[in-house]
Design a protein around this motif. Sequence first.
Motif, mmCIF file in Angstrom:
data_model
loop_
_atom_site.group_PDB
_atom_site.id
_atom_site.type_symbol
_atom_site.label_atom_id
_atom_site.label_comp_id
_atom_site.label_asym_id
_atom_site.label_seq_id
_atom_site.Cartn_x
_atom_site.Cartn_y
_atom_site.Cartn_z
ATOM 1 N N GLY A 153 0.809 -1.217 0.000
ATOM 2 C CA GLY A 153 0.000 0.000 0.000
ATOM 3 C C GLY A 153 0.840 1.265 0.000
ATOM 4 N N GLY A 154 1.971 1.238 -0.703
ATOM 5 C CA GLY A 154 2.837 2.413 -0.759
ATOM 6 C C GLY A 154 3.640 2.608 0.516
ATOM 7 N N ASP A 210 2.926 14.207 -3.909
ATOM 8 C CA ASP A 210 2.745 13.693 -2.553
ATOM 9 C C ASP A 210 3.947 14.128 -1.709
ATOM 10 N N LYS A 212 5.939 12.149 1.146
ATOM 11 C CA LYS A 212 5.871 10.825 1.782
ATOM 12 C C LYS A 212 6.554 10.742 3.150
ATOM 13 N N GLY A 224 2.421 6.579 4.391
ATOM 14 C CA GLY A 224 1.478 6.426 3.285
ATOM 15 C C GLY A 224 1.232 7.738 2.557
ATOM 16 N N TYR A 267 -2.104 4.869 -11.898
ATOM 17 C CA TYR A 267 -1.383 5.910 -11.149
ATOM 18 C C TYR A 267 0.088 5.749 -11.498
ATOM 19 N N ASN A 283 0.617 2.322 -9.593
ATOM 20 C CA ASN A 283 -0.428 1.776 -8.731
ATOM 21 C C ASN A 283 -1.669 1.583 -9.589
ATOM 22 N N ARG A 285 -4.822 2.137 -8.765
ATOM 23 C CA ARG A 285 -5.951 2.771 -8.066
ATOM 24 C C ARG A 285 -5.617 4.222 -7.826
ATOM 25 N N GLY A 287 -4.503 7.428 -5.860
ATOM 26 C CA GLY A 287 -3.516 7.586 -4.796
ATOM 27 C C GLY A 287 -4.079 8.387 -3.641
ATOM 28 N N ASP A 288 -3.528 8.142 -2.479
ATOM 29 C CA ASP A 288 -3.936 8.816 -1.262
ATOM 30 C C ASP A 288 -2.677 9.440 -0.662
ATOM 31 N N PRO A 289 -2.581 10.727 -0.434
ATOM 32 C CA PRO A 289 -3.653 11.723 -0.351
ATOM 33 C C PRO A 289 -3.882 12.570 -1.616
ATOM 34 N N GLU A 290 -3.186 12.304 -2.732
ATOM 35 C CA GLU A 290 -3.324 13.192 -3.890
ATOM 36 C C GLU A 290 -4.787 13.308 -4.372
HETATM 37 N N1 GLY Z 1 0.377 8.529 -2.658
HETATM 38 C C1 GLY Z 1 0.867 7.246 -2.290
HETATM 39 C C2 GLY Z 1 -0.034 6.130 -2.572
HETATM 40 O O1 GLY Z 1 -1.215 6.308 -2.766
HETATM 41 O O2 GLY Z 1 0.427 5.004 -2.616
#
Ligand code: GLY
Length: 426
Positions: A153-154, A210, A212, A224, A267, A283, A285, A287-290
């Motif tokens: 999960g990054g 991001d 990180k 993450g 991604y 990725n 899916r 991305g989080d938090p982008e």
């Molecule tokens: N921005 C990092 C991730 O979603 O894996």
Amino acid sequence: MRTLVIGNGAREHALAYSLSQDPEVTEVHVAPGNPGMAGVATLHPGVKGEDAAAVLTLAGELAADLVVIGPEIPLVAGVADALRDAGFAVFGPSADAARIEGSKAFAKGVMAAAGVRTAHAEQVGPGASDAEIEAAVDRFGPTWVVKDDGLAGGKGVVVTPDRAAAVQHVHDVHAAGNPVLLESFLDGPEVSLFCLVDGETVVPLLPAQDHKRVRDNDEGPNTGGMGAYTPLPWLPADGVQRIVDEVCVPVARQMVKDGCPFSGLLYAGLAWGADGPAVVEFNCRFGDPETQAVLDLLKTPLGGVLNAVATGTLDQLPPLEWEDGYAVTVVLAAEGYPEKPVTGVAISGVAAGDERRGVRAAGVAEKDGALVSSGGRVLNVIGTGATLEAAREAAYAELATIDLPGGHYRTDIGLAAVEGRISIPE
Ligand code: GLY
């Protein structure tokens, strides 16, 4: 359109909020969701995303017109396939295509075949001897990039100039039973470009960056993601088009050619070096938090966009429309995150239904009608503005109204870009 989002983080909160703003969307459900999103979605806390049978039953009960799968674990596990086989429209790739994230070695193979620039890499399996590990580590450096080649999960990446720390991470990943990917370090500022992909059709969203590391000035361990901003004022004017042409389209075409076409969100995590964009990772899916920042600037209603991908009609979608200006999202993390987050702490100044203030909830639970922390990254706030500086100010002003005792956040999200300190290597 009745929609069901799978996942429970701030990314899924952002997806649910944007879907709730689409006039064509009549219902938004999230499974399992978190109590912070109860203002915009009906929650199904008993349904875990990786439980394909439970997701299938729920989608059937809701007669969902569109299922959007947020995290990588259900995608890699084939939950999208199970739903598609049962006739549902799904936003998210098949298990076969999700290997672009699930196996870094698979991603390297696709990139090699497609001629896409990326780091040199070598896999070291859990059976390797100490001497083999030492020898492999010595083929890299002076900055080591050591990745967990299982799903992390990054969160399974260590980037370090300390050889001993690199060797230790190899042992830690092996102890968890996963292979390691050693990579050469790519120089240059990082870019996250999210593309809607439907076979060979590729539509980019706004580029984002991001942050990180856990502390200001990119210090401390990787997380993450502690915050993001969009778009990127320092990116060359043709930057997005170059990434699409040099990276995303060749990869999408290669996956079609290899019999595992991608459908969903691709991604591309890139470093922009002297020769242009090079892939750090893919990725499968959002991305989080982008995502929280990017979706905040999307004017085109989200339900129709995701549905176009899910129904194989992305090539007919009119061009996406975006708000002018910038968005910044800042993550409020629990005390002790990322090593050992303290949970169960009451959060004040925020309640379910605060999306309009720009709050997106992640690690929260409900206790006696109030929100308490339940994970490492607790929530995000989003600020927008005509300039990146104004967006930063808006986000931090919002964050100042929320209190999580012991919590912490970075104060420099987007700051290097505001101060003109990001440059592309010559
Ligand atoms: N921005 C990092 C991730 O979603 O894996």
